[in-house]
Design a protein around this motif. Sequence first.
Motif, PDB file in Angstrom:
ATOM      1  N   ALA A   1       0.825  -1.210   0.000  1.00  0.00           N
ATOM      2  CA  ALA A   1       0.000   0.000   0.000  1.00  0.00           C
ATOM      3  C   ALA A   1       0.860   1.261   0.000  1.00  0.00           C
ATOM      4  N   VAL A   2       1.927   1.266   0.788  1.00  0.00           N
ATOM      5  CA  VAL A   2       2.797   2.445   0.834  1.00  0.00           C
ATOM      6  C   VAL A   2       3.451   2.679  -0.531  1.00  0.00           C
ATOM      7  N   ALA A   3       3.954   1.610  -1.136  1.00  0.00           N
ATOM      8  CA  ALA A   3       4.593   1.740  -2.449  1.00  0.00           C
ATOM      9  C   ALA A   3       3.589   2.212  -3.505  1.00  0.00           C
ATOM     10  N   LEU A   4       2.383   1.637  -3.479  1.00  0.00           N
ATOM     11  CA  LEU A   4       1.362   2.037  -4.443  1.00  0.00           C
ATOM     12  C   LEU A   4       0.907   3.465  -4.200  1.00  0.00           C
ATOM     13  N   ALA A   5       0.747   3.826  -2.930  1.00  0.00           N
ATOM     14  CA  ALA A   5       0.321   5.185  -2.593  1.00  0.00           C
ATOM     15  C   ALA A   5       1.344   6.205  -3.089  1.00  0.00           C
ATOM     16  N   ARG A   6       2.618   5.917  -2.873  1.00  0.00           N
ATOM     17  CA  ARG A   6       3.657   6.838  -3.332  1.00  0.00           C
ATOM     18  C   ARG A   6       3.633   6.967  -4.857  1.00  0.00           C
TER      19      ARG A   6
END
Length: 233
Positions: A124-129
């Motif tokens: 989620a963090v990677a996709l959000a960024r």
Amino acid sequence: MNTSASFQGGSFPLEFFNFDWTTPLSGKVPTSESQPSDFPYSTQDADLLRQLSFIPGLKEILMLRQVHALEHATVWVLSESNNAYHTTGEPNKVQLDNELLGGLSTEQGFYLYGEVNISDLRRAVALARHRITTGEWDLAVHPRCGTNLSVAMLLTAGLAVGVHLLLPFRPIEQLVGLGLAATTAAELAPDLGSMAQRYLTTAIPFNLAIENIIRTRDLWGREAHFVKLNWQE
């Protein structure tokens, strides 16, 4: 959960408020032929830091704003993860908020509260960024952000004081005035809170690199995941 305005073309580097509100952020992705002067671009904070490096704590402030935006975007992505499709199979374009999730930003990363699998959180963090730095800038703003509460409190207090000074010092008039002040503040606070997030408390995380995600406790002993982030030029 929005960024400072671009200062390309000789415009002033602290011109944060030159922004067109008639079009949503997600609908204003620039073309390759042109880049509007009010558009976030990947080196804006790095350029600002180089020009104003003599200001103590500036890097920490810029880092905190970017972390804050990534925290909001991560909460949005996690909220969408279990609601990615409508019953018709069409992609869900409506932002869905999981109220069981929350966050707290620091200049080194952010705490995420709520039950979430650490593998899901990493994705989620990677996709959000990726999403927020490639045009989905609305992800930087979140309705449950503490900025909204702060704006509501300040607005209510300011209107209450103004009404108190303007109206006759009689109980009925004062009570009616306070009621109108509270109602007006409640109506204006969400939009003003969103504006404060966009321009003051968040910035597109172009300069953030994900270092690690661990299970830990915050300063108050609450269990959380901590997403540690680094500044990169």
